[in-house]
Design a protein around this motif. Structure first.
Motif, PDB file in Angstrom:
ATOM      1  N   UNK A  82     -94.166  10.300  64.665  1.00 21.04           N
ATOM      2  CA  UNK A  82     -93.744   9.148  65.468  1.00 21.04           C
ATOM      3  C   UNK A  82     -92.553   9.511  66.346  1.00 21.04           C
ATOM      4  N   UNK A  83     -91.649  10.329  65.826  1.00 21.05           N
ATOM      5  CA  UNK A  83     -90.523  10.786  66.644  1.00 21.05           C
ATOM      6  C   UNK A  83     -91.015  11.649  67.796  1.00 21.05           C
ATOM      7  N   UNK A  84     -91.942  12.568  67.490  1.00 18.22           N
ATOM      8  CA  UNK A  84     -92.451  13.475  68.521  1.00 18.22           C
ATOM      9  C   UNK A  84     -93.181  12.697  69.607  1.00 18.22           C
ATOM     10  N   UNK A  85     -94.054  11.791  69.223  1.00 20.78           N
ATOM     11  CA  UNK A  85     -94.816  11.027  70.210  1.00 20.78           C
ATOM     12  C   UNK A  85     -93.951   9.992  70.930  1.00 20.78           C
ATOM     13  N   UNK A  86     -92.841   9.596  70.340  1.00 20.33           N
ATOM     14  CA  UNK A  86     -91.933   8.674  71.023  1.00 20.33           C
ATOM     15  C   UNK A  86     -91.013   9.348  72.010  1.00 20.33           C
ATOM     16  N   UNK A  87     -91.011  10.687  72.031  1.00 22.62           N
ATOM     17  CA  UNK A  87     -90.126  11.427  72.933  1.00 22.62           C
ATOM     18  C   UNK A  87     -90.490  11.179  74.390  1.00 22.62           C
ATOM     19  N   UNK A  88     -91.777  11.113  74.705  1.00 21.04           N
ATOM     20  CA  UNK A  88     -92.196  10.920  76.095  1.00 21.04           C
ATOM     21  C   UNK A  88     -91.627   9.628  76.660  1.00 21.04           C
ATOM     22  N   UNK A  89     -91.660   8.565  75.870  1.00 17.18           N
ATOM     23  CA  UNK A  89     -91.126   7.286  76.331  1.00 17.18           C
ATOM     24  C   UNK A  89     -89.606   7.325  76.439  1.00 17.18           C
ATOM     25  N   UNK A  90     -88.941   7.891  75.433  1.00 18.59           N
ATOM     26  CA  UNK A  90     -87.476   7.913  75.428  1.00 18.59           C
ATOM     27  C   UNK A  90     -86.922   8.795  76.542  1.00 18.59           C
ATOM     28  N   UNK A 257     -84.009   6.156  59.047  1.00 18.45           N
ATOM     29  CA  UNK A 257     -82.962   5.993  60.065  1.00 18.45           C
ATOM     30  C   UNK A 257     -82.411   7.344  60.499  1.00 18.45           C
ATOM     31  N   UNK A 258     -82.167   8.221  59.525  1.00 22.83           N
ATOM     32  CA  UNK A 258     -81.511   9.488  59.832  1.00 22.83           C
ATOM     33  C   UNK A 258     -82.336  10.356  60.776  1.00 22.83           C
ATOM     34  N   UNK A 259     -83.647  10.415  60.586  1.00 21.96           N
ATOM     35  CA  UNK A 259     -84.477  11.321  61.382  1.00 21.96           C
ATOM     36  C   UNK A 259     -84.433  10.988  62.869  1.00 21.96           C
ATOM     37  N   UNK A 260     -84.796   9.766  63.301  1.00 22.08           N
ATOM     38  CA  UNK A 260     -84.711   9.470  64.738  1.00 22.08           C
ATOM     39  C   UNK A 260     -83.286   9.450  65.262  1.00 22.08           C
ATOM     40  N   UNK A 261     -82.323   9.057  64.400  1.00 20.68           N
ATOM     41  CA  UNK A 261     -80.931   9.032  64.845  1.00 20.68           C
ATOM     42  C   UNK A 261     -80.411  10.442  65.104  1.00 20.68           C
ATOM     43  N   UNK A 262     -80.748  11.395  64.240  1.00 19.97           N
ATOM     44  CA  UNK A 262     -80.304  12.772  64.429  1.00 19.97           C
ATOM     45  C   UNK A 262     -80.945  13.400  65.664  1.00 19.97           C
ATOM     46  N   UNK A 263     -82.215  13.098  65.900  1.00 14.82           N
ATOM     47  CA  UNK A 263     -82.875  13.627  67.100  1.00 14.82           C
ATOM     48  C   UNK A 263     -82.224  13.056  68.353  1.00 14.82           C
ATOM     49  N   UNK A 264     -81.954  11.764  68.355  1.00 12.34           N
ATOM     50  CA  UNK A 264     -81.292  11.144  69.506  1.00 12.34           C
ATOM     51  C   UNK A 264     -79.911  11.734  69.726  1.00 12.34           C
ATOM     52  N   UNK A 265     -79.147  11.885  68.653  1.00  8.44           N
ATOM     53  CA  UNK A 265     -77.793  12.432  68.756  1.00  8.44           C
ATOM     54  C   UNK A 265     -77.813  13.867  69.245  1.00  8.44           C
ATOM     55  N   UNK A 266     -78.708  14.688  68.699  1.00 11.44           N
ATOM     56  CA  UNK A 266     -78.787  16.092  69.114  1.00 11.44           C
ATOM     57  C   UNK A 266     -79.159  16.210  70.591  1.00 11.44           C
TER      58      UNK A 266
END
Length: 282
Positions: A82-90, A257-266
């Motif tokens: 879900x994080x990977x596929x949400x990257x295109x939108x973000x 929470x941590x997984x998408x938050x860490x990807x966003x922060x990085x």
């Protein structure tokens, strides 16, 4: 002539290699992070074989493991997918926001700084009004008027950044307009349009480049915040901010929470580091 030309080629290659070696490790790491994020956005199916929308009820709320790197959510969906596929939108929405800010704000600052006079005064006062409104509040107002979608959130974020780009471009144009080579071009009979697009714009836009990179990271953060508050696409979308918002309701399973938050922060920190490096290099 040919000998001199051929002997200079190794020197240029050595200079390019030396410039690559001079890149700080943190900048190289930031580029690597962005490369992964861009790969996720363009070809997400190459990075995961799980379905980001459909899950297995028997596999719900599993902790991170070799099979599910970021664990699973309350519906048994792979969080990493879900994080990977949400990257295109973000990431795509961040690019939309930066494009709006650069084109609209850069054009306003270019016209105001180059023409001067009452045009400069009028546009400068208009930008002061926009700067007086907090950018996030302005984005919330705009997306409320347009509708709750990620695209509208990107448009709202871009509009809220117009004044920042306009101020920077105007300042650079005013500085460049007084340069000696611009005055020389006027004396040689150059037209206003030639001087504007041949001399002023290329030199004034260099500072806007580093600002655009910085604003790209900020736009991702703002759009994620809007999605967290419910101003983006509704589920089953997987925007990073929406994933964090869903995960906050399951605090006993913190990886939601941590997984998408860490990807966003990085991602945001990497973009900011590259922006600072570009500003110093310039």
């Amino acid at each position: 002539m040919s000998l001199a030309f051929s002997s200079s080629r190794p020197d240029r290659s050595a200079e390019r290699w030396q410039s690559l070696r001079d890149i700080p490790p943190t900048v190289a790491l930031s580029f690597a992070v962005l490369a992964v994020v861009i790969g996720w956005a363009l070809t997400p199916w190459l990075f995961t074989g799980h379905d980001p929308i459909s899950g297995l009820p028997a596999a719900k709320l599993l902790a991170p493991s070799a099979e599910h790197w970021f664990g699973t959510d309350h519906l048994g969906r792979d969080v990493y997918a879900r994080v990977v596929y949400g990257t295109a939108s973000s990431v795509g929405s961040g690019l939309i926001a930066v494009t709006i800010g650069v084109l609209a704000g850069g054009s306003i600052g270019l016209v105001a700084g180059f023409l001067g006079g009452w045009v400069d005064i009028l546009l400068a006062r208009l930008m002061d009004v926009l700067l007086a409104i907090p950018s996030f509040l302005l984005a919330v107002i705009i997306v409320t008027a347009l509708g709750f979608t990620t695209t509208n959130a990107a448009i709202a974020t871009g509009v809220s950044a117009v004044a920042v780009f306009a101020r920077v471009m105007r300042a650079e144009v005013l500085k460049t307009r007084e340069a000696t080579f611009v005055e020389a071009s006027f004396l040689l009979g150059g037209s206003r349009s030639h001087i504007l697009f041949r001399h002023v714009l290329p030199n004034a836009s260099r500072s806007v480049l580093s600002l655009a990179v910085l604003q790209f990271g900020l736009s991702i953060l703002v759009i994620a915040s809007l999605a967290f508050l419910g101003y983006g696409d509704p589920p089953p979308a997987s925007d990073w901010g929406l994933l964090i918002s869903i995960g906050k309701d399951y605090l006993k399973w913190p990886w939601l929470v941590y997984a998408p938050a860490l990807v966003t922060t990085a991602t945001v920190l990497s973009v900011n580091r590259i922006s600072r490096w570009l500003r110093k290099a310039d």
